[in-house]
Design an enzyme around this catalytic site. Structure first.
Site, PDB file in Angstrom:
ATOM      1  N   ARG A   1       0.766  -9.175  13.431  1.00  0.00           N
ATOM      2  CA  ARG A   1       0.124  -8.123  12.625  1.00  0.00           C
ATOM      3  C   ARG A   1      -0.807  -8.727  11.571  1.00  0.00           C
ATOM      4  NH1 ARG A   1       5.107  -5.133  10.626  1.00  0.00           N
ATOM      5  NH2 ARG A   1       3.693  -3.715   9.538  1.00  0.00           N
TER       6      ARG A   1
ATOM      7  N   ARG B   1      12.237  -1.614  10.255  1.00  0.00           N
ATOM      8  CA  ARG B   1      11.235  -1.213  11.257  1.00  0.00           C
ATOM      9  C   ARG B   1      11.203  -2.199  12.405  1.00  0.00           C
ATOM     10  NH1 ARG B   1       5.651   0.031   8.261  1.00  0.00           N
ATOM     11  NH2 ARG B   1       4.952  -0.984  10.154  1.00  0.00           N
TER      12      ARG B   1
ATOM     13  N   LYS C   1       0.826  -1.216   0.000  1.00  0.00           N
ATOM     14  CA  LYS C   1       0.000   0.000   0.000  1.00  0.00           C
ATOM     15  C   LYS C   1       0.855   1.258   0.000  1.00  0.00           C
ATOM     16  CE  LYS C   1      -2.058  -0.687   3.986  1.00  0.00           C
ATOM     17  NZ  LYS C   1      -1.377  -1.877   4.508  1.00  0.00           N
TER      18      LYS C   1
ATOM     19  N   ARG D   1      -8.702   0.910   9.941  1.00  0.00           N
ATOM     20  CA  ARG D   1      -8.100  -0.395  10.178  1.00  0.00           C
ATOM     21  C   ARG D   1      -9.121  -1.355  10.798  1.00  0.00           C
ATOM     22  NH1 ARG D   1      -2.556   0.375   9.330  1.00  0.00           N
ATOM     23  NH2 ARG D   1      -1.300  -1.263  10.239  1.00  0.00           N
TER      24      ARG D   1
ATOM     25  N   ARG E   1      12.224  -5.850   3.831  1.00  0.00           N
ATOM     26  CA  ARG E   1      11.819  -4.437   3.773  1.00  0.00           C
ATOM     27  C   ARG E   1      12.821  -3.534   4.495  1.00  0.00           C
ATOM     28  NH1 ARG E   1       5.642  -2.665   4.725  1.00  0.00           N
ATOM     29  NH2 ARG E   1       5.870  -3.180   6.931  1.00  0.00           N
TER      30      ARG E   1
HETATM   31  P1  AMP Z   1       1.640   0.485   9.337  1.00  0.00           P
HETATM   32  O1  AMP Z   1       2.813   1.351   9.029  1.00  0.00           O
HETATM   33  O2  AMP Z   1       0.392   0.916   8.616  1.00  0.00           O
HETATM   34  O3  AMP Z   1       1.924  -0.991   9.173  1.00  0.00           O
HETATM   35  O4  AMP Z   1       1.300   0.708  10.886  1.00  0.00           O
HETATM   36  C1  AMP Z   1       2.239   0.374  11.897  1.00  0.00           C
HETATM   37  C2  AMP Z   1       1.529   0.225  13.230  1.00  0.00           C
HETATM   38  O5  AMP Z   1       0.896   1.472  13.580  1.00  0.00           O
HETATM   39  C3  AMP Z   1       0.415  -0.787  13.264  1.00  0.00           C
HETATM   40  O6  AMP Z   1       0.883  -2.107  13.489  1.00  0.00           O
HETATM   41  C4  AMP Z   1      -0.429  -0.267  14.423  1.00  0.00           C
HETATM   42  O7  AMP Z   1       0.180  -0.548  15.663  1.00  0.00           O
HETATM   43  C5  AMP Z   1      -0.349   1.238  14.217  1.00  0.00           C
HETATM   44  N1  AMP Z   1      -1.433   1.737  13.338  1.00  0.00           N
HETATM   45  C6  AMP Z   1      -1.320   2.272  12.092  1.00  0.00           C
HETATM   46  N2  AMP Z   1      -2.520   2.643  11.608  1.00  0.00           N
HETATM   47  C7  AMP Z   1      -3.424   2.329  12.568  1.00  0.00           C
HETATM   48  C8  AMP Z   1      -4.842   2.450  12.678  1.00  0.00           C
HETATM   49  N3  AMP Z   1      -5.590   2.960  11.692  1.00  0.00           N
HETATM   50  N4  AMP Z   1      -5.425   2.020  13.824  1.00  0.00           N
HETATM   51  C9  AMP Z   1      -4.713   1.496  14.839  1.00  0.00           C
HETATM   52  N5  AMP Z   1      -3.380   1.334  14.792  1.00  0.00           N
HETATM   53  C10 AMP Z   1      -2.727   1.747  13.681  1.00  0.00           C
END
Ligand code: AMP
Length: 210
Positions: free
Chosen positions: A169, A158, A14, A90, A125
């Site tokens: 996740r 990360r 994404k 989410r 990554r």
């Molecule tokens: P991402 O970079 O989108 O994979 O997000 C990394 C982490 O941020 C996720 O594993 C969650 O802990 C948190 N996170 C990101 N977006 C959301 C969301 N919309 N709601 C809740 N937690 C989020």
């Protein structure tokens, strides 16, 4: 202003798709909830301090915390712009927040990638901590190993990209986020693309679908 939501598992590409399209078209604005949260954690803001523990465990942060951040960005985005919203909503509760706020959603595009491919992708990554550019050691390597092509900063892995957290996740994705597919399908907003065609074709397919 209108919004295109990117739906897909962690590692589905994404962020890569949204960043690529936004770099090619000034009318597209990439907004990543994960980047907003990582920024808040790095700055040590109250929201960042609250979010940190959840993120390290691969769990979702509380809805209100992230909904406030996204609401602020939506409120300040005006004019002839399409927001590529990556990582929010989410879960269904967050989708309902957007709905209640009357957010102008143009479409929701599911980036479809099998779990087996995801594990491999996340393992390779690398991310630029400064400009947020994303790389993959095999599929999308930087010109100089370990260094960001765009800003020269040293690339990092990360914290939540370790195999154990990735498993968690993916469980969270299937349990919390996947129900959004049916949620938006019922509203006639959902489109799907195959997210396993390579960076360029994934982005082109997304652009066509959105
Ligand atoms: P991402 O970079 O989108 O994979 O997000 C990394 C982490 O941020 C996720 O594993 C969650 O802990 C948190 N996170 C990101 N977006 C959301 C969301 N919309 N709601 C809740 N937690 C989020």
């Amino acid at each position: 202003m209108d919004i295109v939501i990117l739906l897909g598992a962690p590692g589905s590409g994404k962020g890569t798709i949204a960043a690529r399209l936004a770099s090619e078209d000034a009318k597209l604005k990439h907004v990543s909830s994960g980047d907003l949260l990582r920024g808040a954690v790095a700055k040590g803001t109250p929201a960042g301090l609250e979010a940190k523990g959840y993120m390290e465990k691969g769990q979702l942060v509380p809805d209100a915390l992230i909904a406030t951040m996204i609401g602020d960005v939506i409120a300040e985005t005006k004019g002839d712009v399409t927001m590529l919203l990556d990582g929010f909503p989410r879960n269904v509760a967050q989708a309902e927040v957007l709905e209640r706020a009357g957010a102008p959603i143009r479409s929701v595009v599911l980036v479809d990638v099998p779990d087996a491919v995801i594990a491999d992708r996340i393992a390779g990554r690398r991310t630029c901590p400064k400009c947020k550019a994303g790389y993959h050691v095999k599929a999308l390597p930087p010109k100089v190993e370990g260094i960001c092509d765009k800003c020269g900063a040293e690339l990092v892995i990360r914290k939540d990209d370790n195999p154990e957290t990735v498993k968690d996740r993916l469980v969270v994705y299937h349990r919390e986020t996947e129900p959004l597919v049916a949620f938006y399908e019922a509203k006639g907003l959902l489109r799907r693309i195959d997210g396993d065609q390579g960076p360029e074709r994934n982005a082109a397919a997304f652009r066509e679908a959105m």
